[in-house]
Design an enzyme around this catalytic site. Structure first.
Site, PDB file in Angstrom:
ATOM      1  N   TYR A 169      20.506 -15.395  12.584  1.00 21.93           N
ATOM      2  CA  TYR A 169      19.807 -14.099  12.694  1.00 21.93           C
ATOM      3  C   TYR A 169      20.672 -12.912  12.215  1.00 21.93           C
ATOM      4  O   TYR A 169      20.229 -12.079  11.425  1.00 21.93           O
ATOM      5  CB  TYR A 169      19.388 -13.916  14.150  1.00 21.93           C
ATOM      6  CG  TYR A 169      18.625 -12.668  14.447  1.00 21.93           C
ATOM      7  CD1 TYR A 169      17.325 -12.490  13.990  1.00 21.93           C
ATOM      8  CD2 TYR A 169      19.193 -11.646  15.214  1.00 21.93           C
ATOM      9  CE1 TYR A 169      16.613 -11.337  14.280  1.00 21.93           C
ATOM     10  CE2 TYR A 169      18.494 -10.496  15.515  1.00 21.93           C
ATOM     11  CZ  TYR A 169      17.203 -10.341  15.047  1.00 21.93           C
ATOM     12  OH  TYR A 169      16.504  -9.192  15.335  1.00 21.93           O
ATOM     13  N   ALA A 191      15.286 -10.590  27.547  1.00 17.68           N
ATOM     14  CA  ALA A 191      15.685 -10.572  28.957  1.00 17.68           C
ATOM     15  C   ALA A 191      14.857  -9.617  29.832  1.00 17.68           C
ATOM     16  O   ALA A 191      14.369 -10.050  30.892  1.00 17.68           O
ATOM     17  CB  ALA A 191      17.174 -10.252  29.067  1.00 17.68           C
TER      18      ALA A 191
HETATM   19  P1  NAD Z   1       8.140  -9.346  17.107  1.00 18.47           P
HETATM   20  O1  NAD Z   1       8.426 -10.808  17.028  1.00 18.47           O
HETATM   21  O2  NAD Z   1       7.342  -8.830  18.231  1.00 18.47           O
HETATM   22  O3  NAD Z   1       7.463  -8.852  15.739  1.00 18.47           O
HETATM   23  C1  NAD Z   1       7.810  -9.371  14.483  1.00 18.47           C
HETATM   24  C2  NAD Z   1       6.526  -9.686  13.762  1.00 18.47           C
HETATM   25  O4  NAD Z   1       6.837 -10.156  12.447  1.00 18.47           O
HETATM   26  C3  NAD Z   1       5.697 -10.788  14.440  1.00 18.47           C
HETATM   27  O5  NAD Z   1       4.437 -10.287  14.827  1.00 18.47           O
HETATM   28  C4  NAD Z   1       5.595 -11.858  13.375  1.00 18.47           C
HETATM   29  O6  NAD Z   1       4.322 -12.505  13.347  1.00 18.47           O
HETATM   30  C5  NAD Z   1       5.845 -11.080  12.100  1.00 18.47           C
HETATM   31  N1  NAD Z   1       6.267 -11.963  11.024  1.00 18.47           N
HETATM   32  C6  NAD Z   1       7.156 -12.991  11.093  1.00 18.47           C
HETATM   33  N2  NAD Z   1       7.227 -13.601   9.914  1.00 18.47           N
HETATM   34  C7  NAD Z   1       6.371 -12.958   9.079  1.00 18.47           C
HETATM   35  C8  NAD Z   1       6.003 -13.151   7.726  1.00 18.47           C
HETATM   36  N3  NAD Z   1       6.530 -14.135   6.994  1.00 18.47           N
HETATM   37  N4  NAD Z   1       5.069 -12.317   7.188  1.00 18.47           N
HETATM   38  C9  NAD Z   1       4.510 -11.329   7.939  1.00 18.47           C
HETATM   39  N5  NAD Z   1       4.826 -11.115   9.216  1.00 18.47           N
HETATM   40  C10 NAD Z   1       5.756 -11.916   9.787  1.00 18.47           C
HETATM   41  O7  NAD Z   1       9.574  -8.627  17.053  1.00 18.47           O
HETATM   42  P2  NAD Z   1       9.966  -7.119  17.336  1.00 18.47           P
HETATM   43  O8  NAD Z   1      10.725  -7.101  18.595  1.00 18.47           O
HETATM   44  O9  NAD Z   1       8.799  -6.243  17.177  1.00 18.47           O
HETATM   45  O10 NAD Z   1      10.993  -6.855  16.147  1.00 18.47           O
HETATM   46  C11 NAD Z   1      10.669  -6.097  14.995  1.00 18.47           C
HETATM   47  C12 NAD Z   1      11.884  -5.999  14.087  1.00 18.47           C
HETATM   48  O11 NAD Z   1      12.971  -5.408  14.798  1.00 18.47           O
HETATM   49  C13 NAD Z   1      12.394  -7.350  13.581  1.00 18.47           C
HETATM   50  O12 NAD Z   1      12.919  -7.178  12.272  1.00 18.47           O
HETATM   51  C14 NAD Z   1      13.538  -7.643  14.526  1.00 18.47           C
HETATM   52  O13 NAD Z   1      14.486  -8.519  13.954  1.00 18.47           O
HETATM   53  C15 NAD Z   1      14.101  -6.253  14.729  1.00 18.47           C
HETATM   54  N6  NAD Z   1      14.887  -6.158  15.978  1.00 18.47           N
HETATM   55  C16 NAD Z   1      14.252  -6.211  17.190  1.00 18.47           C
HETATM   56  C17 NAD Z   1      15.004  -6.115  18.347  1.00 18.47           C
HETATM   57  C18 NAD Z   1      14.361  -6.160  19.707  1.00 18.47           C
HETATM   58  O14 NAD Z   1      15.071  -6.050  20.691  1.00 18.47           O
HETATM   59  N7  NAD Z   1      13.051  -6.302  19.824  1.00 18.47           N
HETATM   60  C19 NAD Z   1      16.403  -5.958  18.278  1.00 18.47           C
HETATM   61  C20 NAD Z   1      17.002  -5.916  17.035  1.00 18.47           C
HETATM   62  C21 NAD Z   1      16.239  -5.997  15.881  1.00 18.47           C
END
Ligand code: NAD
Length: 348
Positions: A163, A207
């Site tokens: 990741y 978490a």
């Molecule tokens: P989430 O899993 O709720 O949302 C991500 C979405 O991306 C999902 O709905 C998934 O279906 C979609 N997705 C995955 N593969 C795909 C594809 N090939 N085509 C189209 N859509 C696709 O996650 P989140 O918490 O909303 O995170 C959003 C972004 O923020 C991500 O890039 C994640 O890595 C980053 N991020 C989140 C956190 C956190 O704490 N939530 C922390 C650091 C980084």
């Protein structure tokens, strides 16, 4: 809570300029579409791989498309005529997911690679990438009394396997599309975003949501015990989703932050044990703790250093953890009751 305490963002955008948000069927992407709708933008395109009924939220007025952005043609379709593109799509989850599914995490590189190229070809004005604190050097995160990670701590690189490396490389794509091709890119490193309307069961939850669900389950079933991954001394900071969406907007529209990664997180550090105590206190319950030393627990300690964001934006995420956890707990309790009553809830 909300945006009342936040200064208005200066943007060179017309209300009907097309804003594209990917990952919009997920937690932060969904919240971001809602945020822009509330700011008065009328031309919103929300994109996610999931079929529409599985989206966490669908904002009235936004055009919702189900496209797999790891496919080049789908990425091109997603950003047609876009003025701004926000890439929040990734195959990800909490610690359990990112430790067990490194290949899936790495494959998110395809999403950003196709999407940024498509955005550049489509002539988009700006492109946002959601990076992560997992991009930081893991050697600096071995102590629960974590000193905040500042932006320069990503190099020399020793990111979280899978990741974190995907995030670091995608950041570099953003920087080079600016340097070589002139696409204005903006990059935020999120630190554990939480709040209502995110994953709360099924294996991808983080978490804070997992704790809330476990305490609610205990109260419902009468089994007053909770499993904690590791020994509970590991520390993290958690950033409330409203601070995240506003922060994304500020970062995207700041000329001093073109192709410059910046932390978007809270500096309020807490151990997992103390987070459990906080949820117990909110719920008015006390649980027996069982510790699983073999469960995925991630680094020993991680915090955000907000010196840079304070300096460049004069702002930082400031919603107290307790306030955000109360909102999150209330929402998960509702979801739990709805699921029990056979109603449709946010899926994993
Ligand atoms: P989430 O899993 O709720 O949302 C991500 C979405 O991306 C999902 O709905 C998934 O279906 C979609 N997705 C995955 N593969 C795909 C594809 N090939 N085509 C189209 N859509 C696709 O996650 P989140 O918490 O909303 O995170 C959003 C972004 O923020 C991500 O890039 C994640 O890595 C980053 N991020 C989140 C956190 C956190 O704490 N939530 C922390 C650091 C980084």
């Amino acid at each position: 809570m909300g945006y009342a305490d936040k200064v208005p963002v200066q943007r060179d955008l017309a209300p009907d300029d097309l804003i594209v948000v990917t990952g919009a069927g997920g937690f932060i992407g969904g919240a971001l579409v809602r945020y822009f709708a509330e700011q008065g933008y009328t031309n919103l395109r929300a994109v996610d791989r999931k079929p529409l009924p599985q989206w966490y939220q669908r904002v009235p007025g936004a055009v919702c498309l189900s496209l797999d952005l790891s496919e080049k043609e789908h990425a091109a379709r997603a950003v047609e005529n876009a003025v701004e593109v926000y890439n929040l799509a990734a195959d990800m989850g909490g610690m359990g997911f990112i430790e067990h599914f490194r290949v899936e995490c790495l494959r998110s590189i395809l999403i950003n690679t196709h999407l940024i190229d498509a955005a550049w070809r489509a002539g988009a004005r700006r492109y946002f990438f959601s990076s992560s604190a997992c991009a930081y050097n893991t050697d600096l995160q071995k102590d629960p009394n974590a000193r905040g990670l500042k932006e320069s701590d990503a190099y020399p690189a020793l990111a979280e396997r899978g990741y974190g490396w995907e995030k670091l490389l995608s950041e570099m794509f953003c920087q080079e599309y600016w340097c070589e091709r002139g696409l204005e890119t903006h990059i935020a490193r999120f630190h554990n975003i939480f709040g209502p309307r995110g994953t709360w069961f099924g294996g991808r939850e983080k978490a804070p949501a997992a704790m809330c669900r476990k305490v609610i389950e205990a109260q419902d079933t009468g089994h007053y015990d909770i499993e904690i991954w590791g020994d509970g001394t590991q520390t993290r900071s958690f950033c409330y989703v409203d601070d995240c969406t506003y922060g994304i907007d500020r970062i995207m529209h700041c000329d001093d932050l073109i192709a410059v990664p910046i932390n978007l997180g809270s500096e309020e550090l807490i151990s997992i044990n103390d987070l459990v105590s906080m949820v117990e206190d909110i719920a008015g319950a006390k649980l027996q703790r069982r510790y699983d030393p073999d469960a995925p627990k991630g680094v020993a300690g991680r915090n955000s250093d907000n010196t840079f964001i304070r300096q460049v934006l004069g702002w930082e995420p400031s919603t107290p953890l307790r306030t955000g956890m109360e909102q999150t707990y209330a929402w998960i309790a509702e979801q739990y009751a709805d699921r029990k009553a056979g109603k449709r809830v946010v899926e994993d």
